[in-house]
Motif scaffolding. Structure first.
Motif, short mmCIF file in Angstrom:
data_model
loop_
_atom_site.label_atom_id
_atom_site.label_comp_id
_atom_site.label_asym_id
_atom_site.label_seq_id
_atom_site.Cartn_x
_atom_site.Cartn_y
_atom_site.Cartn_z
N ALA A 59 0.79 -1.24 0.00
CA ALA A 59 0.00 0.00 0.00
C ALA A 59 0.82 1.28 0.00
N HIS A 60 2.08 1.24 -0.43
CA HIS A 60 2.84 2.51 -0.55
C HIS A 60 2.16 3.44 -1.54
N PHE A 61 2.30 4.75 -1.28
CA PHE A 61 1.58 5.75 -2.07
C PHE A 61 1.84 5.62 -3.56
N ASP A 62 3.05 5.21 -3.94
CA ASP A 62 3.37 5.17 -5.37
C ASP A 62 2.76 3.96 -6.08
N HIS A 63 2.05 3.11 -5.32
CA HIS A 63 1.38 1.95 -5.93
C HIS A 63 -0.14 2.07 -5.90
N LEU A 87 -1.41 1.14 6.49
CA LEU A 87 -0.64 1.92 5.52
C LEU A 87 -1.56 2.52 4.45
N LEU A 88 -2.52 1.72 3.98
CA LEU A 88 -3.48 2.21 2.97
C LEU A 88 -4.28 3.39 3.53
N ARG A 89 -4.68 3.26 4.81
CA ARG A 89 -5.51 4.31 5.43
C ARG A 89 -4.74 5.61 5.62
N GLU A 90 -3.42 5.53 5.71
CA GLU A 90 -2.67 6.79 5.75
C GLU A 90 -2.05 7.09 4.37
N LEU A 91 -2.69 6.55 3.35
CA LEU A 91 -2.33 6.82 1.95
C LEU A 91 -0.88 6.50 1.64
N GLY A 92 -0.44 5.40 2.21
CA GLY A 92 0.87 4.86 1.85
C GLY A 92 2.03 5.76 2.17
N GLY A 93 1.84 6.63 3.17
CA GLY A 93 2.93 7.52 3.57
C GLY A 93 2.97 8.81 2.77
N TRP A 97 5.52 12.39 2.92
CA TRP A 97 6.33 12.85 1.78
C TRP A 97 5.81 14.17 1.22
N GLY A 98 4.69 14.68 1.80
CA GLY A 98 4.13 15.94 1.33
C GLY A 98 3.50 15.83 -0.05
N ILE A 99 3.01 14.63 -0.37
CA ILE A 99 2.40 14.42 -1.69
C ILE A 99 0.88 14.42 -1.56
#
Ligand SMILES: [Zn+2]
Ligand SMILES: [Zn+2]
Length: 209
Positions: A59-63, A87-93, A97-99
């Motif tokens: 669930a990292h944000f870039d996926h 991890l998904l619930r916090e949008l994969g970090g 990363w400020g994204i």
């Protein structure tokens, strides 16, 4: 080999999104749609495929950035291992990363090791390969000799373990027990970079020596 595999590198860190299609039935899965839902859906249409499911290796944000748009447009179910739910619930970090990212829907299917998903005549086995994230999985099609490994194994590289939830020892045992035990000619489609094979990485990957 009969499966159709289309690679779409997307977003700022060129995350590989994969379309996996069964040519006979036209049924397909989208694996790790990191960004650009419209572009992914256009590629599906162009390939003449019908999407059955969205699969996440982790669930990292870039996926996950394209998940919301694809699920909204198609109504197909989303599948993820439950240990990556936080991890998904916090949008994969993404926040760290400020994204900026739109919220990702909750999964409809919680993946478990050994589970088999059918995409037309294709059978995708769930391999549990934690270490890069706590709930990382790989999708293995035994008869086709292909595995979608996410960020666990790369050509000449392995997944990083310095992000929250990462664990080096866990990653190494996932690699040794789940991936390096596959046949040498198995093609590995990674989360970033070019495809490789299990045999090439067993012989040449400096991190596995
Ligand atoms: Zn990752
Ligand atoms: Zn990644």
């Amino acid at each position: 080999m009969t499966a159709k595999v289309i690679i779409l590198p997307l977003g700022p860190i060129q995350t590989n999104c994969y379309l996996l299609g069964d040519p006979a039935s036209g049924e397909a899965a989208i694996i790790d749609p990191g960004w650009d839902a419209p572009q992914v859906l256009a590629a599906v249409k162009k390939a003449g495929l019908r999407i059955k499911i969205v699969l996440l290796t982790h669930a990292h944000f870039d996926h996950i950035g394209g998940v919301a748009g694809i699920v909204e447009a198609t109504g197909v179910p989303l599948a993820l291992h439950p240990l990556d739910l936080p991890l998904l619930r916090e949008l994969g970090g993404a926040k760290a990363w400020g994204i900026p990212m739109e919220p990702c829907p909750e999964p409809d299917i919680l993946l478990a090791p050994g589970q088999v998903l059918e995409i037309g005549s294709l059978k995708l086995e769930i391999l549990f390969v934690p270490g890069h994230t706590p709930g990382h999985v790989a999708f293995y099609e035994r008869r086709e000799g292909i595995v979608f490994g996410g960020d666990v194994l790369f050509r000449q590289g392995i997944g990083r373990t310095d992000l929250p939830g990462g664990n080096y020892a866990t990653l190494m045992s996932s690699l040794r027990e789940q991936l390096l035990t596959l046949p040498d000619d198995t093609i590995v489609y990674s989360g970033h970079g070019e495809p490789t094979t299990i045999g090439d990485e067993r012989r040449e990957n400096p991190f596995l020596a």
